[in-house]
Design an enzyme around this catalytic site. Structure first.
Site, PDB file in Angstrom:
ATOM      1  N   CYS A 398       0.836  -1.198   0.000  1.00  0.00           N
ATOM      2  CA  CYS A 398       0.000   0.000   0.000  1.00  0.00           C
ATOM      3  C   CYS A 398       0.877   1.257   0.000  1.00  0.00           C
ATOM      4  O   CYS A 398       1.426   1.604  -1.038  1.00  0.00           O
ATOM      5  CB  CYS A 398      -0.979  -0.046   1.167  1.00  0.00           C
ATOM      6  SG  CYS A 398      -2.445   0.942   0.861  1.00  0.00           S
ATOM      7  N   HIS A 525      -3.571  -5.060   0.728  1.00  0.00           N
ATOM      8  CA  HIS A 525      -2.911  -5.559   1.944  1.00  0.00           C
ATOM      9  C   HIS A 525      -2.997  -7.085   1.989  1.00  0.00           C
ATOM     10  O   HIS A 525      -3.950  -7.627   2.567  1.00  0.00           O
ATOM     11  CB  HIS A 525      -3.586  -4.981   3.187  1.00  0.00           C
ATOM     12  CG  HIS A 525      -3.350  -3.527   3.386  1.00  0.00           C
ATOM     13  ND1 HIS A 525      -2.314  -3.039   4.148  1.00  0.00           N
ATOM     14  CD2 HIS A 525      -4.017  -2.448   2.911  1.00  0.00           C
ATOM     15  CE1 HIS A 525      -2.356  -1.711   4.135  1.00  0.00           C
ATOM     16  NE2 HIS A 525      -3.383  -1.340   3.389  1.00  0.00           N
ATOM     17  N   GLU A 527      -1.554  -9.094   3.787  1.00  0.00           N
ATOM     18  CA  GLU A 527      -1.387  -9.660   5.133  1.00  0.00           C
ATOM     19  C   GLU A 527      -2.698 -10.082   5.786  1.00  0.00           C
ATOM     20  O   GLU A 527      -2.722 -10.992   6.611  1.00  0.00           O
ATOM     21  CB  GLU A 527      -0.645  -8.673   6.053  1.00  0.00           C
ATOM     22  CG  GLU A 527      -1.379  -7.394   6.426  1.00  0.00           C
ATOM     23  CD  GLU A 527      -1.146  -6.241   5.454  1.00  0.00           C
ATOM     24  OE1 GLU A 527      -0.866  -6.511   4.267  1.00  0.00           O
ATOM     25  OE2 GLU A 527      -1.270  -5.066   5.869  1.00  0.00           O
TER      26      GLU A 527
HETATM   27  N1  GLN Z   1      -1.787   6.720   2.916  1.00  0.00           N
HETATM   28  C1  GLN Z   1      -1.909   5.949   1.728  1.00  0.00           C
HETATM   29  C2  GLN Z   1      -3.276   6.088   1.084  1.00  0.00           C
HETATM   30  O1  GLN Z   1      -4.207   6.535   1.695  1.00  0.00           O
HETATM   31  C3  GLN Z   1      -1.587   4.491   1.985  1.00  0.00           C
HETATM   32  C4  GLN Z   1      -2.597   3.823   2.863  1.00  0.00           C
HETATM   33  C5  GLN Z   1      -2.127   2.513   3.384  1.00  0.00           C
HETATM   34  O2  GLN Z   1      -0.948   2.206   3.331  1.00  0.00           O
HETATM   35  N2  GLN Z   1      -3.029   1.728   3.927  1.00  0.00           N
HETATM   36  O3  GLN Z   1      -3.443   5.726  -0.051  1.00  0.00           O
END
Ligand code: GLN
Length: 553
Positions: A398, A525, A527
């Protein structure tokens, strides 16, 4: 539906979540279908707006629910997919009651905690417990409810009262209460003290709930005399006093419970003895013992913002563990505070700076997890650059993927001012931009959240091979920003490949660098869907690459 309620006494942080999920595991091993509910008596409607520094990670469900990290434990332990409604908060309950009040559903009545809030809690529990888990047609047999906080807290009073009423209405053999408590040892004599547990059981009784079982947390196994005392003063049969003493890893907890015949006591209380089989936990035994006996380790540099509280990245840590165990390795996670890598810190905190860089250089792979806000971003960019240039396996999740795009645009494409609009609204080269699916003005529940499909653009990429699916993969998301589609051509011409995109082709989901042994960035994600015996493909890829086994795989 049979209910098993797990409450906690004396202090917080007793591992109530692990105890409750382990009880679920043992019941599941008896052939029963198990679902679970976590109650968080705070006023936030969900965990989405809470700081990982304070509360640990925000766990994300398939349906986009941003929930307490305990739901992650339940999904991993019970191997089920839960919904956002499986996490009840005071905020959600009050919101639903106030909405009904505004609609006029209680017209003429005074709306009160008892009976309106307590009724709403009971109805919520009953209806959520009926949702079949994982494609089953029928509801589960048993619903394990974990009540967050400690008995006696002002916040949890309406829940306690609702649960008392529920226990009465469903009847004796449909309700089993397990109270998790602490048995401390004081002073040089080392006597196991039962008084705090006696007090918390008394508190529970005063509120109308009687524990059927006690699950006592202690450093060392409970002495027989301690058990006798607890039984006598807490009014709980000795056979129903379970002991969860410290164990080398949490996978031992279900085994510990089974070895003390916890299932028998619970099934007896619920009148389910004849419906259940003797528990089969051979796979858990194997897993727990394998973990205890791992000899070799692999060093993983986890470069993040919230490294002070390891629960902030709980699912990442678990996913690394699952992947390492699949490779017969012990994970050795080296936490690197991203800001310590920055040039600034060389001046301000030179020692921390030197240690951070040494740690990074000594690791076999680098992981940059998700995050929000600009603290530590420059350090993460340096870590991504280091991994890319030195061909060290890298997984960016992300924010970690967005970091690798910024780094690549700056270093390879020569766009020195390239940045994410999250960190610099004025950047001349906005390679990462705001692409929300929800509102642009509200913070709560406005992100691109939950399960979305990624289509592989080619089957000839590392990710498709690791997922063992040439077409697509469904993973969970939680972000507002994404790679700017206008820069894709330039980035790909520079050598970065976007091998996974969403169904519209506009959202970049997976990037790879073909000239590198393992340089992978994902907008989702992975995970959150990793399971003990089914490690996430991309975490497995990282560990295989870190140990030179990816080719053979
Ligand atoms: N801050 C980034 C976004 O909003 C990444 C978010 C995250 O890593 N969950 O896209």
């Amino acid at each position: 539906m049979k209910y098993v309620l797990v409450t906690g006494g004396v202090v917080s942080g007793l591992g109530k979540g692990v105890t409750a999920s382990s009880i679920g595991v043992v019941l599941k091993a008896c052939g029963l279908r198990v679902t679970s509910i976590k109650i968080d008596p705070y006023l936030n409607t969900d965990a989405g707006t809470m700081s990982p520094f304070e509360h640990g990670e925000v766990f994300v469900l398939d349906d986009g629910g941003e929930v307490d990290l305990d739901l992650g434990n339940y999904e991993r332990f019970l191997d089920v997919t839960l919904t956002k409604d499986n996490n009840i908060t005071t905020g959600k309950i009050f919101q639903s009651v106030i909405e009904k009040e505004r609609k006029g559903d209680y017209l003429g009545k005074t709306v009160q905690v008892v009976p309106h809030i307590t009724d709403a809690i009971k109805n919520w529990i009953v209806s959520v417990s009926q949702i079949p888990v994982d494609g089953a047609e029928d509801p589960a047999d048993v619903c394990v409810i974990e009540l967050g906080g400690t008995v006696g807290d002002i916040e949890s009073m309406p829940f306690i009262e609702a649960l008392r009423q529920l226990s009465f209405s469903v009847g004796q053999d449909h309700f089993c209460l397990i109270h998790v408590s602490l048995i401390p040892v004081l002073g040089v004599v080392g006597e196991q003290k039962t008084k705090p547990t006696q007090h918390s059981v008394r508190e529970l009784r005063a509120l109308g709930l009687t524990p059927h079982l006690l699950a006592c947390r202690s450093a060392q196994p409970l002495l027989q005399s301690t058990k006798e005392k607890l039984s006598q003063f807490c009014h709980v049969p000795e056979a129903n006093i379970l002991n969860i003493h410290d164990v080398p890893n949490i996978w031992h907890v279900p085994l510990l419970l089974m070895n003390q015949n916890a299932h028998h006591a619970i099934l007896k209380q619920l009148n389910l003895v004849s419906a259940a089989m003797p528990p089969d936990l051979r796979d858990w035994t194997e897993m727990a013992e394998t973990y205890d006996n791992l000899k070799n380790s692999v060093r993983i540099a986890l470069v993040g913002k919230y490294v002070g509280l390891t629960d902030s990245y709980l699912s990442v840590v678990k996913a690394l563990l699952h992947a390492c165990i699949a490779c017969s390795l012990k994970p050795s996670i080296d936490w690197v505070a991203a800001s310590d890598l920055e040039d600034e810190s060389a001046k301000l905190t030179p020692e921390a700076h030197a240690v951070a860089w040494d740690t990074l250089r000594n690791a076999s792979c680098v992981l940059v997890p998700g995050g929000f806000g600009d603290r530590g971003v420059s350090g993460m960019i340096l870590a991504a650059k280091y991994a890319r240039e030195n061909k060290i396996p890298y997984l960016g999740i992300c924010l970690g993927m967005q970091i690798s795009v910024i780094e690549f645009a700056r270093s390879v494409l020569g766009l020195e001012g390239a940045n994410s609009m999250e960190f610099d609204q004025e950047t001349p080269d906005p390679v990462v931009i705001f692409m929300p699916e929800g509102s642009r003005t509200h913070m709560g529940s406005t992100m691109r959240l939950g399960s979305r499909r990624t289509l592989f653009q080619t089957s000839d990429c590392i990710a498709a091979k690791l997922y063992d699916n040439p077409q697509h993969v469904d993973e969970r998301h939680r972000h507002r920003y994404e790679v700017n589609p206008e820069f894709i051509e330039a980035l790909e011409n520079g050598g970065l490949k976007f091998v996974g995109k969403d169904e519209t082709g506009k959202r970049m989901e997976i990037l790879e660098l073909p000239s590198h042994p393992y340089y992978v960035g994902v907008q989702f994600h992975p995970e959150f869907k990793s399971r003990p015996r089914r490690p996430s493909a991309l975490f497995l890829g990282l560990i295989l690459a870190a140990t030179g086994q990816l080719e053979e795989h």
